[in-house]
Design a protein around this motif. Sequence first.
Motif, PDB file in Angstrom:
ATOM      1  N   THR A 394       0.698  -1.240   0.232  1.00 42.67           N
ATOM      2  CA  THR A 394       0.017   0.345   0.289  1.00 42.67           C
ATOM      3  C   THR A 394       0.454   1.257   0.148  1.00 42.67           C
ATOM      4  N   PHE A 395       2.133   1.335   0.954  1.00 45.79           N
ATOM      5  CA  PHE A 395       2.408   2.685   0.896  1.00 45.79           C
ATOM      6  C   PHE A 395       3.293   2.717  -0.813  1.00 45.79           C
ATOM      7  N   VAL A 396       4.267   1.080  -0.760  1.00 43.76           N
ATOM      8  CA  VAL A 396       4.760   1.297  -2.412  1.00 43.76           C
ATOM      9  C   VAL A 396       3.999   1.741  -3.284  1.00 43.76           C
ATOM     10  N   ALA A 397       2.618   1.321  -3.436  1.00 49.80           N
ATOM     11  CA  ALA A 397       1.975   1.489  -4.300  1.00 49.80           C
ATOM     12  C   ALA A 397       1.604   3.519  -4.591  1.00 49.80           C
ATOM     13  N   GLY A 398       1.532   4.049  -3.127  1.00 53.28           N
ATOM     14  CA  GLY A 398       1.023   5.565  -2.925  1.00 53.28           C
ATOM     15  C   GLY A 398       2.317   6.145  -3.493  1.00 53.28           C
ATOM     16  N   PHE A 399       3.360   5.812  -3.139  1.00 51.70           N
ATOM     17  CA  PHE A 399       4.846   6.509  -3.916  1.00 51.70           C
ATOM     18  C   PHE A 399       5.005   6.741  -5.337  1.00 51.70           C
ATOM     19  N   ALA A 400       4.123   5.059  -5.608  1.00 52.16           N
ATOM     20  CA  ALA A 400       4.295   5.041  -7.308  1.00 52.16           C
ATOM     21  C   ALA A 400       3.796   5.746  -8.258  1.00 52.16           C
ATOM     22  N   TRP A 401       2.999   6.350  -8.109  1.00 48.25           N
ATOM     23  CA  TRP A 401       1.213   7.015  -8.486  1.00 48.25           C
ATOM     24  C   TRP A 401       1.593   8.232  -8.213  1.00 48.25           C
ATOM     25  N   SER A 402       2.780   8.787  -7.251  1.00 50.94           N
ATOM     26  CA  SER A 402       2.822  10.001  -6.703  1.00 50.94           C
ATOM     27  C   SER A 402       4.452  10.463  -6.914  1.00 50.94           C
ATOM     28  N   TRP A 403       5.232  10.668  -5.339  1.00 48.99           N
ATOM     29  CA  TRP A 403       6.639  10.788  -5.647  1.00 48.99           C
ATOM     30  C   TRP A 403       7.606  10.401  -6.718  1.00 48.99           C
ATOM     31  N   GLY A 404       7.343   8.942  -6.546  1.00 39.31           N
ATOM     32  CA  GLY A 404       8.689   8.697  -7.430  1.00 39.31           C
ATOM     33  C   GLY A 404       8.420   9.150  -9.158  1.00 39.31           C
ATOM     34  N   PRO A 405       7.520   9.171  -9.783  1.00 35.56           N
ATOM     35  CA  PRO A 405       7.478  10.040 -10.951  1.00 35.56           C
ATOM     36  C   PRO A 405       7.528  11.026 -10.772  1.00 35.56           C
ATOM     37  N   LEU A 406       6.525  12.138 -10.158  1.00 36.22           N
ATOM     38  CA  LEU A 406       6.419  13.495 -10.082  1.00 36.22           C
ATOM     39  C   LEU A 406       7.797  13.849  -9.459  1.00 36.22           C
ATOM     40  N   GLY A 407       8.703  13.089  -8.788  1.00 35.01           N
ATOM     41  CA  GLY A 407       9.566  13.737  -7.652  1.00 35.01           C
ATOM     42  C   GLY A 407      10.993  14.222  -9.466  1.00 35.01           C
ATOM     43  N   TRP A 408      10.411  13.480 -10.652  1.00 39.01           N
ATOM     44  CA  TRP A 408      11.999  13.936 -12.011  1.00 39.01           C
ATOM     45  C   TRP A 408      10.369  14.386 -12.987  1.00 39.01           C
ATOM     46  N   LEU A 409       9.512  14.790 -12.390  1.00 43.61           N
ATOM     47  CA  LEU A 409       8.698  15.262 -14.145  1.00 43.61           C
ATOM     48  C   LEU A 409       8.473  16.246 -13.152  1.00 43.61           C
ATOM     49  N   VAL A 410       8.110  17.232 -11.949  1.00 47.45           N
ATOM     50  CA  VAL A 410       8.149  18.343 -11.984  1.00 47.45           C
ATOM     51  C   VAL A 410       9.288  19.074 -12.097  1.00 47.45           C
ATOM     52  N   PRO A 411      10.928  19.142 -11.558  1.00 49.21           N
ATOM     53  CA  PRO A 411      11.940  19.133 -11.976  1.00 49.21           C
ATOM     54  C   PRO A 411      12.105  19.696 -13.572  1.00 49.21           C
ATOM     55  N   SER A 412      11.591  18.947 -14.078  1.00 49.11           N
ATOM     56  CA  SER A 412      12.079  18.447 -15.560  1.00 49.11           C
ATOM     57  C   SER A 412      11.552  19.476 -15.859  1.00 49.11           C
ATOM     58  N   GLU A 413      10.173  20.049 -16.079  1.00 45.61           N
ATOM     59  CA  GLU A 413       9.947  20.847 -16.600  1.00 45.61           C
ATOM     60  C   GLU A 413       8.921  22.058 -16.012  1.00 45.61           C
ATOM     61  N   THR A 414       9.581  22.812 -14.915  1.00 43.31           N
ATOM     62  CA  THR A 414       9.772  24.246 -14.540  1.00 43.31           C
ATOM     63  C   THR A 414      10.400  25.090 -15.071  1.00 43.31           C
ATOM     64  N   PHE A 415      12.016  24.458 -14.622  1.00 44.61           N
ATOM     65  CA  PHE A 415      13.235  25.157 -15.349  1.00 44.61           C
ATOM     66  C   PHE A 415      13.014  25.981 -16.658  1.00 44.61           C
ATOM     67  N   PRO A 416      13.103  27.395 -16.944  1.00 40.79           N
ATOM     68  CA  PRO A 416      13.828  27.913 -17.909  1.00 40.79           C
ATOM     69  C   PRO A 416      14.530  27.168 -18.334  1.00 40.79           C
ATOM     70  N   LEU A 417      14.608  27.132 -20.220  1.00 40.56           N
ATOM     71  CA  LEU A 417      15.549  26.760 -20.959  1.00 40.56           C
ATOM     72  C   LEU A 417      17.144  27.324 -21.124  1.00 40.56           C
ATOM     73  N   GLU A 418      16.976  28.188 -20.239  1.00 42.07           N
ATOM     74  CA  GLU A 418      18.292  29.222 -20.152  1.00 42.07           C
ATOM     75  C   GLU A 418      19.201  28.204 -18.905  1.00 42.07           C
ATOM     76  N   THR A 419      18.034  28.054 -17.753  1.00 44.86           N
ATOM     77  CA  THR A 419      18.989  26.884 -16.387  1.00 44.86           C
ATOM     78  C   THR A 419      18.503  25.824 -16.377  1.00 44.86           C
ATOM     79  N   ARG A 420      17.549  25.098 -17.474  1.00 44.33           N
ATOM     80  CA  ARG A 420      17.555  23.953 -17.788  1.00 44.33           C
ATOM     81  C   ARG A 420      18.000  22.576 -17.235  1.00 44.33           C
ATOM     82  N   SER A 421      19.443  22.660 -18.073  1.00 45.59           N
ATOM     83  CA  SER A 421      20.714  21.764 -18.213  1.00 45.59           C
ATOM     84  C   SER A 421      21.112  21.842 -16.482  1.00 45.59           C
TER      85      SER A 421
END
Length: 533
Positions: A394-421
């Motif tokens: 139950t714990f792993v399921a909650g993590f796997a549809w939240s902090w797991g993928p979104l921990g990578w997704l949110v930062p990758s889509e918020t930085f502007p191009l000049e500071t993205r890398s």
Amino acid sequence: MPAGGFAVAPSGTEFEAKITPIVVISCIMAATGGLMFGYDVGVSGGVTTMAGFLKKFFPVVYRKTVLETDNGNYCKYDNQGLQLFTSSLYLAGLVSTFFASYTTRKFGRRPTMLIAGIFFLTGVILNTTAQDLAMLIIGRILLGCGVGFANQAVPLFLSEIAPTRIRGGLNILFQLNVTIGILFANLVNYGTAKIKGGWGWRLSLGLAGIPAILLTLGALFVVETPNSLIERGRHEEGKRVLRKIRGTDNIEPEFLELVEASRIAQEVKHPFRNLMKRKNRPQLVIAIAMQIFQQFTGINAIMFYAPVLFRTVGFGSDASLYSSVIVGAVNVLSTLVSIYSVDKVGRRVLLLEAGVQMFLSQVIIAIVLGLKVTDHSENLSRGLSIFVVILICTFVAGFAWSWGPLGWLVPSETFPLETRSAGQSVTVCFNFLFTFVIAQAFLSMLCHFKYGIFLFFSGWVVIMSLFVMFLLPETKNIPIEEMTERVWKKHWYWKRFMDSDNTFYQVHYNGEAVRGKNGPNKVGNGFDPASQL
């Protein structure tokens, strides 16, 4: 035939974008970088419970777990050398990500993924043929370099190549492959643990070469992202690739936006220094916080050491590995839930719901273990053992549809191009730093905290849920280059960090809305994007 549709930008601009086969195939092949990461996370815990591996490299732990019977349940795996085997990879990944940031920016996303595959293949060979602890650790360090380069390039690649409306789902392919890698490793460990002769651990470590080969081959065949090509001055090639991946000739509005974003990026000579400016503070704080919180959910502690953890609470050797396979399968299936729902319900809803789910699971686990598992208790009853596995799932399921993928997704889509890398580099760096901390400390924490380890992580889940509630804005269906206008400048707290002289305006070129800077009648300081057509 590709699926049709439009990626809708603000103020009525429609970026036409079909879901083309080349986008889907490129994203799948690039996301195999997640397989590398996931397989290593999953294989470490299983290998460190194998008697042959412990006898060869960690004889002290071997004696405590196999030959001696007076060691407490919670402390028999407490060994800094054993923890270093797991954590050295993440320390190497932390250092390598700074070099990966340079290659990602100067040479592109594809070459960086290729370098990752080569590092990983070399590390696998050393680990598989290791004769002593030094050789084993050197192999792990090379694996860490591979993971560092992959985690830098792959999330950027996926965010930039995907159409806006499905960016979240395609980006989560990386995390899905992490979970598949973990499940694959658990299955391999379950099989190799039964090999007589004590060499099964070599096969477990050697099969890590499969995802490494997939990533290496994938990097040779995928297309470079238009963002990267335009950023490096290859406008015509970028335009050609953009037309190819969008499946339409009507790519001028999106192309113009990428050109303007690239022009602004070129003005930034020191991206890491620019990252520290006040206007970039919201993205930086959120990226760092997401990585710290992701690790302090306790997920990697469970995934690294699941077999060790299950044996600690009373499962037999086979039962502990079998339970780890079940947890790995739940991880994969729950990540699929995230792919389906992230672009429908949004990032915040998934994170907040999972916070409640993870908190309750960990608190109940702590209560059960506190009441039933003492330092020298016998095995849990069958019913309680199944209950503990269900709670962990139950714990792993909650993590796997939240902090797991979104921990990578949110930062990758918020930085502007000049500071993205640079931003992605900091994201990966902090991820590895706190992964290293947890990996190096968990078995010692388990020894000292005992069942309280779950209460420790549940407290962090409360903190991170409050952070999401008050400080994390929704980024669903918003084009990456328009985050400043549509997200940061409208957030109740972060808007105070947005400088007025960085306001972007809408201008029109041949009837198309184009974003520009410093005034409504020009794009940039006298820059004419039409000259790049």
